[in-house]
Design a protein around this motif. Structure first.
Motif: not given
Length: 69
Positions: A1-9, A20, A56
């Motif tokens: 979950m945190y990895e996906k947010q980081y990629r989005l950022e 997000a 969402r």
């Protein structure tokens, strides 16, 4: 979950980032409600689920908008 947010950022436009964060916060709130015993027919669960759905939906709308430019 945190990895996906980081990629989005790393790749999303700045206007998308707070949305997000709202999704992540809503997801964590739903998780916490379940941890505290809320079940799918409980008011607490349904309120947390509704916030997640709204967050969402807003995020997806902003992401679609940014891709159409």
């Amino acid at each position: 979950m945190y990895e996906k947010q980081y990629r989005l950022e790393l790749s999303a436009p700045p206007a998308v980032l707070p949305l997000a964060g709202n999704v992540l916060a809503a997801l964590l709130a739903l998780r916490d409600a379940v941890r505290h015993g809320a079940r799918p027919m409980d008011a607490e669960y349904n309120a947390a689920w509704a916030k997640l759905y709204e967050a969402r939906t807003a995020l997806l709308g902003a992401m679609r908008s940014s891709l159409q430019r």
